[in-house]
Design an enzyme around this catalytic site. Structure first.
Site, short mmCIF file in Angstrom:
data_model
loop_
_atom_site.label_atom_id
_atom_site.label_comp_id
_atom_site.label_asym_id
_atom_site.label_seq_id
_atom_site.Cartn_x
_atom_site.Cartn_y
_atom_site.Cartn_z
N SER A 130 -7.42 -0.02 7.23
CA SER A 130 -7.97 0.68 8.40
C SER A 130 -8.37 -0.28 9.49
O SER A 130 -8.78 -1.42 9.22
CB SER A 130 -9.19 1.48 7.93
OG SER A 130 -9.97 1.90 9.02
N TYR B 284 -17.95 2.45 4.13
CA TYR B 284 -16.52 2.75 3.99
C TYR B 284 -15.68 1.60 4.52
O TYR B 284 -14.77 1.10 3.84
CB TYR B 284 -16.17 4.05 4.72
CG TYR B 284 -14.69 4.16 5.03
CD1 TYR B 284 -13.77 4.36 4.00
CD2 TYR B 284 -14.21 4.02 6.33
CE1 TYR B 284 -12.40 4.42 4.27
CE2 TYR B 284 -12.85 4.09 6.61
CZ TYR B 284 -11.95 4.28 5.58
OH TYR B 284 -10.61 4.33 5.85
N LYS C 295 -12.95 -1.27 2.64
CA LYS C 295 -11.58 -1.61 3.03
C LYS C 295 -11.40 -3.12 3.14
O LYS C 295 -10.37 -3.67 2.74
CB LYS C 295 -11.21 -0.93 4.36
CG LYS C 295 -10.96 0.57 4.23
CD LYS C 295 -9.70 0.88 3.46
CE LYS C 295 -9.40 2.36 3.40
NZ LYS C 295 -8.22 2.68 2.59
#
Length: 305
Positions: A115, A140, A144
């Site tokens: 991402s 989050y 990643k």
């Protein structure tokens, strides 16, 4: 090739699976359906219901597999703030277990769904693959970064062939998250229901919105690569969120009220990428315009109404 797609019953995974099947690859969809949808699994694919935390089940599912497309992850940013431990276990630990299972099964290629959040709040735009990876604004995004690091480490240690695809802002059909935290599906749903559109920052943020079928095509293109590669996957153009709202109103043929939600912590003002590397090395570029992609997405959501 025989390809295992973790999270293949999800929004992007369902499109990746279809395009792989259309190119005559065999596809194994590996998904525990906690966030995915059985109805999104292509009937041509083999389905194995399982979690990336289940190593023995993964090893069995990886039999005779040539490559893994790893998309299984929890992705809801506000939830990650509330439950960081669950996100770390599922996303980071799940990736570590997957890599162990791949080694045990003799699978030496992974395409990883990363991402643009890994870039944090950028100093310079457009972003490139050389832009610094920063501490993420939320748990989050941090998972990643750590998932990328595990894959990079495995490449250096064992020669794992790996491609990291850093997505910008995907949208399109099959986006059925509940709760839905992404802007475009929320805007379209509200418009079709004649309800106010929830809008942060008065829609002044700039994002690189990429149609999901274009994004899925990038996964098919990178399968041929060996070694270690990182690509940003976007359109190369930034669009203000309020312009997206105007385009949705134009497609619908009417407008609805705007619900001004003010500012939101953790949001970045602008995020868009250069696509020079992926175009030069793979000949890949986004083909679907924002207007056409939105039109197709509105049509999809009309079928759910």
């Amino acid at each position: 090739m025989r390809i295992l797609v973790t999270g293949g019953a999800g929004f992007i995974g369902s499109h990746v699976s279809k395009q792989l099947l259309d190119k005559n690859h065999e596809v194994v969809v590996y998904d525990n359906l906690s966030r995915g949808f059985k109805k999104l699994i292509n009937p041509r694919a083999i389905f194995v219901r399982g979690s990336v935390l289940e190593k023995e089940k993964l090893v069995r599912a990886l039999k005779d597999v040539d490559a893994v497309v790893h998309m299984a992850a929890f992705i809801i940013v506000p939830e990650s703030v509330e439950k960081p431990d669950i996100y770390y276990r599922n996303n980071v630990e799940g990736t570590r277990i997957l890599l162990e299972a791949m080694k045990e099964a003799g699978v030496n290629k992974i395409i990883f769904s990363s991402s643009a959040t890994v870039y944090g709040d950028p100093d310079k735009l457009p972003l490139t693959e050389e832009s610094p990876v920063k501490k993420a604004a939320n748990p989050y995004g941090q998972t990643k970064i750590e998932m990328e690091n595990l894959i990079m480490k495995e490449h250096k240690h064992s020669g794992l062939n790996a491609v990291i695809l850093r997505y910008f802002n995907p949208y399109g059909p099959n986006e059925l998250h509940d709760p839905e935290t992404h802007a475009i599906p929320n805007f379209i749903r509200a418009t079709l229901k004649h309800e106010p559109i929830p809008l942060y920052w008065e829609g002044e943020q700039t994002r690189d919105f990429i149609y999901v079928e274009d994004l899925a095509a990038a996964h098919v293109e990178v399968l041929k690569l060996t070694g270690f590669h990182i690509f940003n996957v976007g359109t190369g153009e930034g669009t203000k969120v309020k312009e997206v709202v105007e385009k949705i109103f134009k497609i619908a043929g009417y407008s609805v009220q705007i619900q001004d939600l003010g500012k939101r912590s953790g949001d970045v003002g602008a995020l868009y990428t250069s696509v020079e590397r992926i175009e030069k090395e793979l000949g890949w570029k986004a083909k679907v315009s924002l207007e056409e992609g939105l039109r197709r997405t509105v049509e999809f959501f009309k079928t759910l109404a």
